[in-house]
Structure formats: C-alpha cells, structure tokens
Design an enzyme around this catalytic site. Structure first.
Site, PDB file in Angstrom:
ATOM      1  N   ASP A 103      42.079  23.842  47.479  1.00  0.00           N
ATOM      2  CA  ASP A 103      42.089  22.408  47.198  1.00  0.00           C
ATOM      3  C   ASP A 103      41.297  22.117  45.919  1.00  0.00           C
ATOM      4  O   ASP A 103      40.445  22.914  45.516  1.00  0.00           O
ATOM      5  CB  ASP A 103      41.446  21.633  48.362  1.00  0.00           C
ATOM      6  CG  ASP A 103      42.227  21.818  49.650  1.00  0.00           C
ATOM      7  OD1 ASP A 103      43.430  22.120  49.584  1.00  0.00           O
ATOM      8  OD2 ASP A 103      41.604  21.666  50.723  1.00  0.00           O
TER       9      ASP A 103
HETATM   10  N1  URA Z   1      41.381  25.481  53.692  1.00  0.00           N
HETATM   11  C1  URA Z   1      41.204  24.230  53.227  1.00  0.00           C
HETATM   12  O1  URA Z   1      41.112  23.269  53.995  1.00  0.00           O
HETATM   13  N2  URA Z   1      41.111  24.066  51.902  1.00  0.00           N
HETATM   14  C2  URA Z   1      41.173  25.088  51.017  1.00  0.00           C
HETATM   15  O2  URA Z   1      41.064  24.870  49.819  1.00  0.00           O
HETATM   16  C3  URA Z   1      41.352  26.383  51.522  1.00  0.00           C
HETATM   17  C4  URA Z   1      41.456  26.545  52.885  1.00  0.00           C
END
Ligand code: URA
Length: 247
Positions: A103
């Site tokens: 993310d």
């Molecule tokens: N899980 C998440 O919620 N976000 C990420 O960036 C990676 C794994």
C-alpha cells in the site's frame, strides 16, 4: 534485440544517450565498428564491445527496495511518485516492475524485477511464499487473536486466509497499542490490515520485513535499493518450482 536496446539495458543510458555513444564512441559488433542502433543483434552469440571492453548481457535483474511511504507500487501513476521513480536511469532501463503491491502507506521490502516468470511464481497463491510484516496496531492484540489467525481468518474473500503466525512483540497498555509480527502465505488485497480489522483493531504502521525467506537488508535506508546477491537469488528460486530455477 536491437543494438540500441541492448546498450540501454546494459547501462549506457536512454535511447538518446545510446545514440550519442554509438556516434562518439567505438562500438564494435564482432570486431566491426557499428553506428546504427537499429541493427538487430543476437545478445547470446554476438560480441559487442564499447571502447574495446566486452559488454556482458544480463537478461534479468532483481532489486531489493526499502519502499518509503507515499510512493505507489506501480510502474506508472498520474498522481503519485512510483517505486520506479526511485531507480537510477541505468536501472530503470531494465524495464523492471514491482512483484506484488505494498500500500502507499506501507514501507519495507519490495522486490523489483523484469523476470515475469519469477514474479508470477512468487505471487501465485499455490506457492505459499511467506511474507512477514511488522505492524503497530491500535488496540491490544491477544492470545485469542493469535488463535484466530492460526485457524485462518475470514476477511470476506471466497476462501478464508491460510493459517498465519502472529507474534506479539510489545504491548503498550497506556497507549493501547501493540507491536506485532505477522507471517502470511498469501498476498490478498490489504490482507494484513483486513485481518487485524477482523479482530477489532487497526493497523497504524505497516512494514514488510521479508519475502520468500529473504529479509530486508537493514543497511538499506527508506527509498534505497540494491541488486540481490547471487545467494539471495538462489534462496528465492529455491522456494519455487524446478521450472523457474533453470535460469
Ligand atoms: N497487507 C496490507 O494490508 N497492506 C500491505 O501493503 C501489505 C499487506
């Protein structure tokens, strides 16, 4: 492959810069001086030299990046900086892409490569490639949460999550926060955040520590990257099928 593409991929810059190299420097193809970038070469058989030095062709490259916040795991984006923008021109010329997504607000280990087969295998749910994360969570995580994660959480997908190992590293009762380490075997969309939400808490900070048995190099500052060492590449390939090891 065209000669200009070959030279670009081997570190002589953009197509424009390569044109200059061809114009101003001695590029030879099997001993003959060449100036035409459009020439098609066989990178496995032909011997290309720049100023008398043989240029070795590396088909695939693998970079370990410590992704900072506020850059997106994509090759292009109209609004945000991408992880590709963090690379030098020379490294960008390899046409790498991120293996999976973190993310925008997640930091840590991101693999960048131009090896589509490896990426495909690493992302395949069938391969169960482990990924570990450290997260700061709002709320107190408990042994009950550990048991729920171990059994497989239902985050509303077709299948429940595979069993995940939750380690509680530190509990701050005053702030009502918990520092956790979580190992998961899949890469569902926002998986860690959704798993934590499912047990009534919230991820405040998230960092990926490792993928496929490879840990993020602690010497890599946020936004920095380096090529994987040969033994690290071997470690990654060893997690996958025989087919992908024949590189
Ligand atoms: N899980 C998440 O919620 N976000 C990420 O960036 C990676 C794994």
């Amino acid at each position: 492959m065209r000669l200009d593409k070959f030279l670009s991929h081997t570190g002589f810059g953009s197509r424009k810069e390569v044109k200059q190299v061809l114009k101003s420097r001695q590029v030879t193809l099997n001993g003959e001086i060449v100036k035409d970038g459009k020439l098609v070469i066989d990178e496995k058989k032909d011997v290309i030299c720049v100023n008398g030095v043989v240029v070795m062709y590396q088909k695939f490259v693998y970079f370990m990046l410590n992704k900072p916040k506020d850059v997106v795991s994509a090759t292009q984006d109209n609004q945000h900086r991408t992880v590709i923008d963090l690379l030098s021109d020379k490294d960008r010329a390899h046409d790498v892409f991120p293996v999976g997504r973190l993310d925008k607000d997640t930091t840590g280990f991101l693999l960048l490569t131009n090896d589509g087969e490896l990426a495909h295998q690493l992302l395949s749910p069938k391969k169960k490639v482990p990924k570990s994360y450290q997260a700061l969570v709002a709320g107190i995580m408990t042994a009950a949460d550990q048991a729920i994660f171990k059994a497989g959480v239902d985050i509303g997908e077709e299948k429940i999550c595979l069993p995940a190992n939750l380690e509680i590293l530190k509990v701050d009762l005053d702030k009502e926060q918990t520092l956790i380490r979580l190992e998961i075997m899949e890469g569902k969309f926002h998986q860690v955040k959704r798993m934590v939400k499912k047990v009534g808490k919230e991820v405040l900070e998230l960092e990926r520590l490792s993928m496929g048995g490879l840990a993020l190099d602690p010497k890599l500052k946020l936004g920095k990257y380096r090529e994987l060492l040969n033994e690290e590449q071997a470690e990654l390939f060893s997690k996958l099928s025989d087919k992908s090891q024949k590189k």
